[in-house]
Design a protein around this motif. Structure first.
Motif, PDB file in Angstrom:
ATOM      1  N   ALA A  77       1.199   4.006  -2.960  1.00 42.63           N
ATOM      2  CA  ALA A  77       0.865   5.414  -2.741  1.00 42.63           C
ATOM      3  C   ALA A  77       2.017   6.310  -3.175  1.00 42.63           C
ATOM      4  N   ASP A 131     -11.643  11.790  -1.358  1.00 40.41           N
ATOM      5  CA  ASP A 131     -11.302  10.367  -1.442  1.00 40.41           C
ATOM      6  C   ASP A 131      -9.803  10.143  -1.523  1.00 40.41           C
ATOM      7  N   GLU A 132      -9.155  10.947  -2.374  1.00 39.38           N
ATOM      8  CA  GLU A 132      -7.704  10.826  -2.518  1.00 39.38           C
ATOM      9  C   GLU A 132      -7.016  11.083  -1.184  1.00 39.38           C
ATOM     10  N   GLN A 173      -7.559   8.203   1.192  1.00 42.11           N
ATOM     11  CA  GLN A 173      -6.766   7.042   0.795  1.00 42.11           C
ATOM     12  C   GLN A 173      -5.296   7.229   1.153  1.00 42.11           C
ATOM     13  N   ASP A 174      -4.789   8.416   0.842  1.00 41.82           N
ATOM     14  CA  ASP A 174      -3.355   8.633   1.013  1.00 41.82           C
ATOM     15  C   ASP A 174      -2.961   8.822   2.472  1.00 41.82           C
ATOM     16  N   GLY A 229      -5.431   5.700   4.517  1.00 47.09           N
ATOM     17  CA  GLY A 229      -5.358   4.371   3.933  1.00 47.09           C
ATOM     18  C   GLY A 229      -6.729   3.795   3.624  1.00 47.09           C
ATOM     19  N   GLU A 230      -7.799   4.474   4.011  1.00 48.39           N
ATOM     20  CA  GLU A 230      -9.147   3.997   3.682  1.00 48.39           C
ATOM     21  C   GLU A 230     -10.114   5.167   3.680  1.00 48.39           C
ATOM     22  N   SER A 231     -11.138   5.026   2.913  1.00 54.68           N
ATOM     23  CA  SER A 231     -12.145   6.072   2.833  1.00 54.68           C
ATOM     24  C   SER A 231     -13.444   5.542   3.420  1.00 54.68           C
ATOM     25  N   SER A 232     -13.780   6.044   4.628  1.00 56.11           N
ATOM     26  CA  SER A 232     -15.019   5.580   5.251  1.00 56.11           C
ATOM     27  C   SER A 232     -15.700   6.780   5.909  1.00 56.11           C
ATOM     28  N   ALA A 242       0.842  -1.208   0.000  1.00 60.84           N
ATOM     29  CA  ALA A 242       0.000   0.000   0.000  1.00 60.84           C
ATOM     30  C   ALA A 242       0.873   1.252   0.000  1.00 60.84           C
ATOM     31  N   THR A 287     -13.386   8.119   8.777  1.00 63.64           N
ATOM     32  CA  THR A 287     -12.202   8.846   8.338  1.00 63.64           C
ATOM     33  C   THR A 287     -12.604  10.158   7.671  1.00 63.64           C
TER      34      THR A 287
END
Lengths: 439, 235
Positions: B122, B181-182, B185-186, B189-192, B118, B195
């Protein structure tokens, strides 16, 4: 030591002052008596001369001249008698009868002198000794008044001597106190240290360098162990992952369990490596950590909705976020493990003054007074925890060690009959001293 | 990143332990990367200097060199490819020392392969972290992403790792908008949902800490999309 020297000096000074005073008093008394006798002798001589002169002037006998001569030359305070054999020829002055024969100290309180005159006559003269006693009294009083002054002087001298004698010792003590964990001992401030102290200092230096060597080796060991232990763990982990990736179906729960055990082993190794670090070294260049975020994150992972958590938006310290997370995790994990109800687990983070403080209360758990420090011992496990397979009895030891690495502490603050409550204190964030380099 | 893309990405693995080296080569090869594995600092410098690697996974503890010094040397000679450090020492001082030397990321041994993948992914997606090793400035604000410190008007302010990562991600885009989203993620590490809420909090804190009344804005909200560094178009 200074007090001992002072006491000794004062004692010696006081005793010698007393002895000297007594000797001086005796000497003075002897001298005074001798002086009085001398005066008495002189007076007697003068009287004999006066009788002689009277006899020549009046053309009479010595016996006839004596009363007149005595009357004319009065001696204040003295009693004078002139005897011819055992017959009193003439007398003058008040006082007891001296007598023609006897001891010089025959009359108590009087000093006596007898002297023969021509023609078988005897002159006896006496003065009261009271005058001598009064002089002695004056002397005694002056000694008494001088005593406090002498004592004060002795005290001062004692202090000065004591300070001079203990100064090299105090200097050594100061240098030892200001010593950093791994610094060599600086040389003495002055070179006049006595030989005994130089020996003591050499002995201390030898001990100190042995200790430093031990600490250095321990650190080296920790660094090497870190590398040597992590490498095989990393290998095993990659191997297990490869096996799982190669045939996910065949790997199954056994491999999963193995990975879990591996993670546990990794955590244990990490813990031991953290514990191997010397707290005095601290966290050299920490980063900014929001303990509130850490607590929220750990709380969400470990605690269920019934727990009462009070976390502010921010509670900022400087340090190692991973380590602080371990400390917070261990405190909350213990609360979860030992919570026996009734009531919820409480975790309260406060942020005031110089400290960021997390207090975790475990309902139903009790900590006996005797256990309050023992729970922080490495590998100590509470009786309730001994049956459980997870955990190594390192949780609280590690939390405390991490806190101390950051200049804080972890303590048990609950009474014997209260729900167990642990408190984590960390010093609050302060701006670093070094501004950005490039202008 | 698709498999077809990955096969053209050349990853250099610098690791002195032979078995680790083979395991990494194997694992990354499976991901579709073209892996060159070397066991020493000299060979690594040769590889990196020749420009035949797009990313480096660098072990800090090498028999002939210190990974941190190696990394610093490469950066000083103008090497821009992403560098991910692997190390047995995970305390904050060595972590910060590694990032300060110009490493883009830092992973302690032992690590989960998924995490390595991961992080490497990234870094490749973003082309490393170009802001590591220099001080980012905007108005009276100065940020050292390598040392993880920030100053406003010469006075240090308390900005946490996460907050700095959000800011770094935005600063790298140099004024272009970065989607929520980016960012998630960065940085996370997750989009929820959780977060996403954290992101809002981080941005609010960044503004509170770095923006002064009357001073320039730092973070700009791009409505319905994400965030951008304010006034960064020219920078």
């Amino acid at each position: 030591m200074a007090a001992r020297i002072t006491r000794g000096t004062v004692l010696v000074a006081a005793v010698s002052a007393l002895v000297l005073a007594a000797a001086a008093a005796l000497t003075a008394r002897v001298l005074w008596l001798a002086e009085q006798r001398q005066e008495l002798r002189d007076a007697a001589g003068a009287l004999v001369g006066a009788i002689d002169r009277e006899k020549v002037e009046e053309h009479t006998t010595m016996e006839g001249a004596a009363p007149e001569a005595l009357r004319e030359s009065t001696t204040a305070g003295a009693r004078v008698e002139v005897w011819s054999g055992s017959r009193l020829v003439a007398v003058m002055g008040n006082g007891p009868e001296i007598g023609a024969a006897g001891d010089e100290a025959g009359i108590p309180g009087w000093i006596v002198h007898r002297r023969p005159v021509a023609d078988g006559l005897l002159l006896a003269i006496a003065v009261p000794a009271a005058d001598a006693r009064r002089a002695l009294r004056v002397f005694a009083f002056s000694v008494l008044f001088a005593a406090p002054v002498c004592l004060a002087v002795a005290l001062w001298v004692g202090r000065v001597v004591a300070r001079r004698a203990t100064r090299p010792l105090l200097d050594l003590q100061t240098r030892i106190q200001e010593l950093g964990a791994l610094e060599p001992l600086p040389p003495p401030a002055q070179d006049d240290a006595p030989a005994e102290l130089a020996l003591l200092e050499d002995a201390f230096r030898a001990l100190w360098s042995r200790l430093q060597e031990t600490v250095r080796r321990e650190r080296e060991f920790a660094a090497n162990a870190s590398h040597e232990l992590r490498l095989p763990l990393a290998r095993i982990r990659l191997l297990a992952e490869r096996a799982r990736a190669a045939s996910p179906a065949a790997a199954g729960p056994a491999l999963e369990a193995q990975m879990k055990e591996l993670d546990r082993l990794v955590r244990l190794v990490e813990s031991l490596l953290v514990l191997a670090r010397d707290t005095s070294a601290g966290v050299p260049r920490g980063e900014t950590v929001n303990v509130a975020d850490v607590a929220r994150r750990v709380g969400a992972r470990l605690l269920d909705g019934s727990a009462q958590c009070v976390f502010p938006d921010e509670a900022i310290v400087r340090g190692d976020e991973d380590l602080i997370e371990i400390a917070v995790h261990n405190l909350l994990e213990n609360a979860r493990k030992f919570s026996a109800g009734p009531g919820p687990i409480q975790a309260v983070l406060s942020n005031g003054g110089d400290l960021v403080r997390l207090e975790v209360t475990t309902p139903g758990a009790r900590i006996a007074a005797l256990e309050r420090e023992r729970v922080f011992d490495r590998f100590y496990r509470a009786p309730e925890a001994r049956g459980q397979s997870d955990g190594h009895g390192l949780g609280l030891a590690l939390a405390r060690h991490v806190a101390r690495l950051h200049g804080g502490d972890v303590c048990c603050v609950s009474g014997e009959h209260e729900d167990a409550r642990f408190r984590l204190d960390l010093p609050v964030w302060r701006a670093a001293q070094d501004p950005p380099t490039a202008g | 990143m698709t498999g077809a893309d990955a096969s053209r990405v050349r990853v250099a693995v610098v690791e002195d332990d032979r078995e680790m080296r083979e395991l990494l080569r194997d694992a990354l090869g499976r991901q579709g990367y073209t892996v060159t594995a070397v066991g020493g600092g000299a060979a690594a410098s040769e590889l990196v200097g020749a420009g035949t690697a797009d990313a480096v996974i660098l072990d800090v503890w090498l028999p002939d060199a210190n990974g941190v010094e190696l990394c610093r040397g490469w950066r000083q000679s103008g090497v821009r490819i992403p560098i991910l450090m692997l190390t047995a020492r995970t305390d904050v001082a060595s972590r910060v020392a590694g990032l300060d030397a110009g490493a883009d990321d830092y992973l302690g041994k032992p690590f989960a392969l998924a995490e390595l993948r991961a992080r490497l992914g990234a870094l490749l997606r973003r082309g490393g972290r170009p802001l590591r090793g220099e001080v980012f400035r905007r108005g009276s604000v100065a940020v050292d992403f390598g040392r993880r410190q920030a100053w406003v008007g010469g006075e240090e302010v308390a900005v946490t790792r996460r907050e700095l990562e959000v800011l770094e991600r935005l600063a790298e885009a140099r004024g272009h908008a970065v989607s929520r989203d980016e960012l998630l993620q960065d940085v996370w590490g997750e989009s929820s949902r959780e977060t996403a809420a954290s992101l809002e909090v981080m941005v609010a804190r960044l503004r509170r800490k770095l923006e002064r009344p009357g001073g320039c804005a730092i973070v700009r909200t791009v409505r319905g999309y994400g965030y951008a560094i304010a006034g960064g178009e020219e920078g």
